[in-house]
Design a protein around this motif. Sequence first.
Motif, PDB file in Angstrom:
ATOM      1  N   TYR A 144       0.851  -1.192   0.000  1.00 36.06           N
ATOM      2  CA  TYR A 144       0.000   0.000   0.000  1.00 36.06           C
ATOM      3  C   TYR A 144       0.888   1.243   0.000  1.00 36.06           C
ATOM      4  N   GLN A 145       0.680   2.083  -1.005  1.00 35.49           N
ATOM      5  CA  GLN A 145       1.480   3.297  -1.162  1.00 35.49           C
ATOM      6  C   GLN A 145       0.605   4.517  -0.889  1.00 35.49           C
ATOM      7  N   VAL A 146       1.061   5.388  -0.004  1.00 36.56           N
ATOM      8  CA  VAL A 146       0.325   6.597   0.362  1.00 36.56           C
ATOM      9  C   VAL A 146       0.958   7.791  -0.348  1.00 36.56           C
ATOM     10  N   TYR A 147       0.163   8.484  -1.144  1.00 39.28           N
ATOM     11  CA  TYR A 147       0.628   9.637  -1.917  1.00 39.28           C
ATOM     12  C   TYR A 147      -0.106  10.905  -1.482  1.00 39.28           C
ATOM     13  N   ILE A 148       0.584  12.038  -1.679  1.00 34.06           N
ATOM     14  CA  ILE A 148      -0.043  13.361  -1.571  1.00 34.06           C
ATOM     15  C   ILE A 148       0.138  14.037  -2.930  1.00 34.06           C
ATOM     16  N   GLY A 149      -0.906  14.624  -3.452  1.00 40.20           N
ATOM     17  CA  GLY A 149      -0.799  15.271  -4.771  1.00 40.20           C
ATOM     18  C   GLY A 149      -2.115  15.918  -5.155  1.00 40.20           C
ATOM     19  N   ASN A 150      -2.286  16.297  -6.380  1.00 42.01           N
ATOM     20  CA  ASN A 150      -1.309  16.292  -7.479  1.00 42.01           C
ATOM     21  C   ASN A 150      -0.767  17.710  -7.626  1.00 42.01           C
ATOM     22  N   TYR A 151       0.451  17.859  -8.099  1.00 41.44           N
ATOM     23  CA  TYR A 151       1.081  19.164  -8.191  1.00 41.44           C
ATOM     24  C   TYR A 151       1.471  19.478  -9.631  1.00 41.44           C
ATOM     25  N   ALA A 152       1.429  20.748  -9.962  1.00 40.49           N
ATOM     26  CA  ALA A 152       1.676  21.188 -11.332  1.00 40.49           C
ATOM     27  C   ALA A 152       3.154  21.170 -11.689  1.00 40.49           C
ATOM     28  N   SER A 153       4.041  21.174 -10.690  1.00 35.55           N
ATOM     29  CA  SER A 153       5.477  21.216 -10.960  1.00 35.55           C
ATOM     30  C   SER A 153       6.234  20.403  -9.920  1.00 35.55           C
ATOM     31  N   LYS A 154       7.452  20.041 -10.279  1.00 32.78           N
ATOM     32  CA  LYS A 154       8.304  19.324  -9.347  1.00 32.78           C
ATOM     33  C   LYS A 154       8.616  20.203  -8.143  1.00 32.78           C
ATOM     34  N   GLU A 155       8.833  21.497  -8.375  1.00 30.44           N
ATOM     35  CA  GLU A 155       9.180  22.418  -7.285  1.00 30.44           C
ATOM     36  C   GLU A 155       8.081  22.466  -6.237  1.00 30.44           C
ATOM     37  N   GLY A 222      -6.781   4.334 -34.238  1.00 28.20           N
ATOM     38  CA  GLY A 222      -7.909   4.484 -33.326  1.00 28.20           C
ATOM     39  C   GLY A 222      -8.244   3.235 -32.546  1.00 28.20           C
ATOM     40  N   SER A 223      -7.450   2.156 -32.671  1.00 29.97           N
ATOM     41  CA  SER A 223      -7.713   0.944 -31.898  1.00 29.97           C
ATOM     42  C   SER A 223      -6.994   1.013 -30.558  1.00 29.97           C
ATOM     43  N   VAL A 224      -7.514   0.272 -29.595  1.00 28.37           N
ATOM     44  CA  VAL A 224      -6.990   0.305 -28.230  1.00 28.37           C
ATOM     45  C   VAL A 224      -5.850  -0.696 -28.084  1.00 28.37           C
ATOM     46  N   GLN A 225      -4.776  -0.280 -27.455  1.00 33.34           N
ATOM     47  CA  GLN A 225      -3.695  -1.176 -27.057  1.00 33.34           C
ATOM     48  C   GLN A 225      -3.395  -0.945 -25.581  1.00 33.34           C
ATOM     49  N   TYR A 226      -2.638  -1.854 -25.033  1.00 32.70           N
ATOM     50  CA  TYR A 226      -2.301  -1.790 -23.610  1.00 32.70           C
ATOM     51  C   TYR A 226      -0.795  -1.735 -23.451  1.00 32.70           C
ATOM     52  N   ALA A 227      -0.339  -0.905 -22.517  1.00 33.13           N
ATOM     53  CA  ALA A 227       1.091  -0.694 -22.330  1.00 33.13           C
ATOM     54  C   ALA A 227       1.486  -1.022 -20.900  1.00 33.13           C
ATOM     55  N   ALA A 228       2.702  -1.540 -20.746  1.00 34.74           N
ATOM     56  CA  ALA A 228       3.326  -1.689 -19.429  1.00 34.74           C
ATOM     57  C   ALA A 228       4.315  -0.537 -19.281  1.00 34.74           C
ATOM     58  N   LEU A 229       4.103   0.307 -18.289  1.00 34.64           N
ATOM     59  CA  LEU A 229       4.956   1.467 -18.056  1.00 34.64           C
ATOM     60  C   LEU A 229       5.793   1.256 -16.809  1.00 34.64           C
ATOM     61  N   LEU A 230       7.034   1.675 -16.875  1.00 39.54           N
ATOM     62  CA  LEU A 230       7.965   1.529 -15.752  1.00 39.54           C
ATOM     63  C   LEU A 230       8.342   2.899 -15.208  1.00 39.54           C
ATOM     64  N   GLY A 231       8.349   3.014 -13.883  1.00 38.64           N
ATOM     65  CA  GLY A 231       8.854   4.212 -13.230  1.00 38.64           C
ATOM     66  C   GLY A 231       7.840   5.331 -13.128  1.00 38.64           C
ATOM     67  N   GLN A 232       8.132   6.256 -12.224  1.00 33.82           N
ATOM     68  CA  GLN A 232       7.362   7.493 -12.058  1.00 33.82           C
ATOM     69  C   GLN A 232       8.356   8.577 -11.629  1.00 33.82           C
ATOM     70  N   ALA A 233       9.277   8.874 -12.551  1.00 34.63           N
ATOM     71  CA  ALA A 233      10.394   9.763 -12.253  1.00 34.63           C
ATOM     72  C   ALA A 233       9.981  11.222 -12.379  1.00 34.63           C
ATOM     73  N   ALA A 234      10.637  12.070 -11.593  1.00 36.20           N
ATOM     74  CA  ALA A 234      10.356  13.502 -11.605  1.00 36.20           C
ATOM     75  C   ALA A 234      11.253  14.259 -12.567  1.00 36.20           C
TER      76      ALA A 234
END
Length: 711
Positions: A144-155, A222-234
């Motif tokens: 379980y990951q607890v986040y605070i957000g969302n913010y418009a910029s990294k700063e 216009g067809s749907v595909q599914y992606a595996a995404l890695l990371g959530q870097a700033a």
Amino acid sequence: MRIWKKERSRQWSRSVFLAVILSLSLGTASYQPAYADEAAASAKQIRVALFADLGNQYRSIAPTVTMNASGGMAIGERLGGGIVPLANAGAGETVRFSMDSFMVKALETTDAQAAAGAASRLQAADGAGKVYVMAVSQQSGTVYQVYIGNYASKEEAVRVRDRLAADPALSAIVPSGKPIVTGNLHWLAGLYETEEQANAAVRTIANAGLDAFTAIAVNQGGSVQYAALLGQAADSHELDSVGNEATKLVPGLSLLPTDPASLYLIRRDDMSPGVSGSGQAFRHYFLGGASDRKLWIAPSAAGSGIQVTERAGRMYRGGFELSLANNRLALVNELPLEQYLYSVVGMEVSPSWPEEALKAQAVAARTYALYQGTKYQIADVVDTTLSQAYYGMDKEHPNTIAAVDATAGEVIMLNGKLIEPLYSSNSGGMTADPGELWNSKSDYLVSVQSPDETAEQGLPYWYRVVLPDGKVGYIREDLVQDTGEKTKAGLPVFTVKTDGANIRQLPLIQSDVEPIANVNQGVKAIVLEKTIQSNTMNWIRGPYTSDQLSKSIQGQAKTPIQGPIVSLEVTERGPSQRVTEVRANGQIVDVKYPDSLRSALGGLPSTRFDIEPAGAYSILGANGASGNAAQQNVHALSESGKQQVNDSILVQNGSGDVSVMTKAPSYRFVGQGNGHGAGMSQWGSKGLADQGYRYESILQHYYKGVQIAKP
């Protein structure tokens, strides 16, 4: 999501990537909303902004929006001339939407209760963003990951992270380590034909302890595909580091940079407290990709509305467009104009009013909406009184719907063009001339008499009284009775009829303002005046101290008022007797427009007012000389001798009128009307309808020389 453009050496074919991946170049798309009701689709549409950051023009920010519909929802992308379907929500299913942006990961734990508790405490303490709990399935179990957000910029996210880490009370909530900033940069770890295939790839990466997500995407056809995404870097450095680590931990992993023209709809399992009644995970989609890509959410069943939790749980007709504006989430409700008016008319006036008054409001509201054009960049209007109050289906009523339908398509025109039909709640008996409000002119907006007194029908009266301890305030007429006694100055003496009676600052019950006093049965009070309960026709505000007014004026006037305010007077009025100039300490309060005096003087209902000073008064000497004085070290001569007055003193003139003078300067405002007062008065339209006038005549009374037309 932002795109990281640096190329890395990985096992992939650029030719395959270009052919398969989401290499869309949309530009500005023309589109038709996918309504379940085809008849509604052909009607004139209006776009209403609920949430958007449009700078000084409009700013209503929400980090996330939570929706559900009794008949389910269809989720897709607006593309070309239609909607590309991406996902569906079941009947009554809760789905949450956010922009893929910057957040602060505050905690990661395998204890669901610990995560929920931390989220609740952070939400109460932080105040800088929304708190989420995301569930991630790994081989060892659920994390379980607890986040605070969302913010418009990294700063912005860094500031929240640093405050969280520095505050002992907050850092104690997240004992697992220092919170980290996450961003919207990802690697593409694979494209798949089915969601199950993408989920399997994501689990493999997550089992290695890395952040990975399944995303829905749209390819060029216009067809749907599914992606595996890695990371959530700033930033790109962090993304590079994540890529290096991933290739070491997951053998055979191929990583590609994401396409800058693509749209991704990242799905996560949200378990934030207080959202799902069952405590189960619900879908949370994060919209990322090119900034011009737009998500479309519409009800699956005809006649079903969509509920938006963050807009007080209101239900709305039509569909919703979710997009990015100024790096923040923007939510626009698009629906047929006539259905929009069902809510506006029900919100602006009482459905119990006469039919002709409701029709007049319907035509005025329709004309106003059409006159705006695309005023708000991404929308025609907003849902607040900056445009017209719009609360969705919650404010619809059979009477207001009938008024809209009876006048369908009718607008107010002058010389073949739409007018801007300004209106306000109550003109106080006389509508305003634009010149006395905004220094402008209008051919059809002139000052006319208005029967606005209908606003006072059935309201109680209040007495302004002086208590034995010298406190002055208002008590409602049904709580006191006349004793028949009078003071030596001839003022009536009343007695309180019940225990726990409140003495109010104004002749009005204000739930958020503490009473001046609470008195019991038998307490005697001297009556100074009798007045009707403050309303949109007649009202009282204050008293405001010199310091309160100084602060209020400072935020509005071009030139600050020097020193404490010891005098405040009206020096000019317009045709309807609205105030156009006020002087404080002899200096003009130079606001941008005369109507801005409402804000400058503490938020007054209108500019049709008088000022009653309570800290200065005239002294008439025996030789006829007069002068003004503030009450400082004032003494009263009583039967027992000279006594200093500490708080207030009653001053009675030759006509028997009594004023309350305070030790320090203070000012009351006594006025008429509510709103700017130009154009149609809503209470006045009711008054005219009560007298038998039709809606066309009502409109032509307030807007001179106009025609009611149906182009």
